[in-house]
Design a protein around this motif. Sequence first.
Motif, PDB file in Angstrom:
ATOM      1  N   ASP A   6       0.893  -1.276  -0.097  1.00  0.00           N
ATOM      2  CA  ASP A   6       0.102  -0.128  -0.059  1.00  0.00           C
ATOM      3  C   ASP A   6       0.726   1.169   0.056  1.00  0.00           C
ATOM      4  O   ASP A   6       1.928   1.260   0.341  1.00  0.00           O
ATOM      5  CB  ASP A   6      -0.772  -0.044   1.313  1.00  0.00           C
ATOM      6  N   TRP A  43      -0.105  -1.219  -4.413  1.00  0.00           N
ATOM      7  CA  TRP A  43      -1.380  -1.557  -4.487  1.00  0.00           C
ATOM      8  C   TRP A  43      -2.083  -0.631  -3.606  1.00  0.00           C
ATOM      9  O   TRP A  43      -1.908  -0.673  -2.301  1.00  0.00           O
ATOM     10  CB  TRP A  43      -1.535  -3.022  -3.568  1.00  0.00           C
ATOM     11  N   THR A  44      -2.908   0.283  -4.093  1.00  0.00           N
ATOM     12  CA  THR A  44      -3.285   1.683  -3.580  1.00  0.00           C
ATOM     13  C   THR A  44      -4.543   2.021  -3.848  1.00  0.00           C
ATOM     14  O   THR A  44      -5.235   1.501  -5.062  1.00  0.00           O
ATOM     15  CB  THR A  44      -2.441   2.679  -3.712  1.00  0.00           C
ATOM     16  N   TYR A  45      -5.277   2.762  -3.216  1.00  0.00           N
ATOM     17  CA  TYR A  45      -6.727   3.442  -3.511  1.00  0.00           C
ATOM     18  C   TYR A  45      -6.280   4.496  -4.514  1.00  0.00           C
ATOM     19  O   TYR A  45      -7.516   4.537  -5.389  1.00  0.00           O
ATOM     20  CB  TYR A  45      -7.150   4.032  -2.305  1.00  0.00           C
ATOM     21  N   ASP A  47      -5.744   6.412  -8.064  1.00  0.00           N
ATOM     22  CA  ASP A  47      -6.013   6.113  -9.534  1.00  0.00           C
ATOM     23  C   ASP A  47      -5.539   7.640 -10.199  1.00  0.00           C
ATOM     24  O   ASP A  47      -5.652   8.582  -9.492  1.00  0.00           O
ATOM     25  CB  ASP A  47      -7.284   5.456  -9.821  1.00  0.00           C
ATOM     26  N   LEU A  51      -2.320   8.767  -8.696  1.00  0.00           N
ATOM     27  CA  LEU A  51      -1.553   7.407  -8.760  1.00  0.00           C
ATOM     28  C   LEU A  51      -0.308   7.458  -9.638  1.00  0.00           C
ATOM     29  O   LEU A  51       0.756   7.294  -8.982  1.00  0.00           O
ATOM     30  CB  LEU A  51      -2.366   6.476  -9.517  1.00  0.00           C
ATOM     31  N   VAL A  68       1.363  -2.124 -10.996  1.00  0.00           N
ATOM     32  CA  VAL A  68       0.567  -1.113 -10.364  1.00  0.00           C
ATOM     33  C   VAL A  68      -0.737  -1.391 -10.227  1.00  0.00           C
ATOM     34  O   VAL A  68      -1.365  -1.495 -11.404  1.00  0.00           O
ATOM     35  CB  VAL A  68       0.991   0.310 -10.910  1.00  0.00           C
ATOM     36  N   ASN A  69      -1.308  -1.554  -8.998  1.00  0.00           N
ATOM     37  CA  ASN A  69      -2.992  -2.048  -9.031  1.00  0.00           C
ATOM     38  C   ASN A  69      -3.257  -2.928  -9.910  1.00  0.00           C
ATOM     39  O   ASN A  69      -4.206  -2.936 -10.395  1.00  0.00           O
ATOM     40  CB  ASN A  69      -3.603  -0.555  -9.116  1.00  0.00           C
ATOM     41  N   ARG A  83     -10.588  -5.481  -8.774  1.00  0.00           N
ATOM     42  CA  ARG A  83      -9.340  -5.139  -8.592  1.00  0.00           C
ATOM     43  C   ARG A  83      -8.405  -5.731  -7.502  1.00  0.00           C
ATOM     44  O   ARG A  83      -7.355  -5.431  -7.502  1.00  0.00           O
ATOM     45  CB  ARG A  83      -9.451  -3.501  -8.120  1.00  0.00           C
ATOM     46  N   LYS A  84      -9.003  -6.654  -7.228  1.00  0.00           N
ATOM     47  CA  LYS A  84      -8.272  -7.674  -6.112  1.00  0.00           C
ATOM     48  C   LYS A  84      -7.235  -8.283  -6.853  1.00  0.00           C
ATOM     49  O   LYS A  84      -7.320  -8.636  -7.998  1.00  0.00           O
ATOM     50  CB  LYS A  84      -9.239  -8.632  -5.608  1.00  0.00           C
TER      51      LYS A  84
END
Length: 150
Positions: A6, A43-45, A47, A51, A68-69, A83-84
């Motif tokens: 994260d 792996w982050t919220y 975008d 992002l 990335v994500n 998005r997992k």
Amino acid sequence: MTIAVDFDGTIVEHRYPAIGKEKFFAFETLRALQRDGHRLILWTYRDGALLDEAVAYCRKNGVEFYAVNASYPDEELESGQSRKINADLFIDDRIVFGFPGWGEIYQSLNAANASPSWSEYKVRYDQAASRSFKGLLRRLRWWVLGNEVR
């Protein structure tokens, strides 16, 4: 090992949407994990432009992510797809007992991969032998005949 990391609250202090101050030893640990052969995924919220800023910040600090994500580079999500991502380990500040710190994370990962010393090996061997059938017979003989038999 593939490790998802994260950004906000983990690599940097949580100041979303701004980028917070770097967490103590974050980039040193991430670079060390990469040198050890681990594949890192951001792996982050975040975008969009936020992002892009986070990726550029990490790149400026010497960390280039495998993906990335996403589970792999250039993965494209279809509409309605989760998005997992697929990772062996997730490093995040919102874990049950709180973020332990980067030094603790690195030590934990190295302890899991370290070769046991001879004394640790001997203890593990003795434990396994005592649970085996041969070990059971040895204990039974000791119990029946007394402690002169080993």
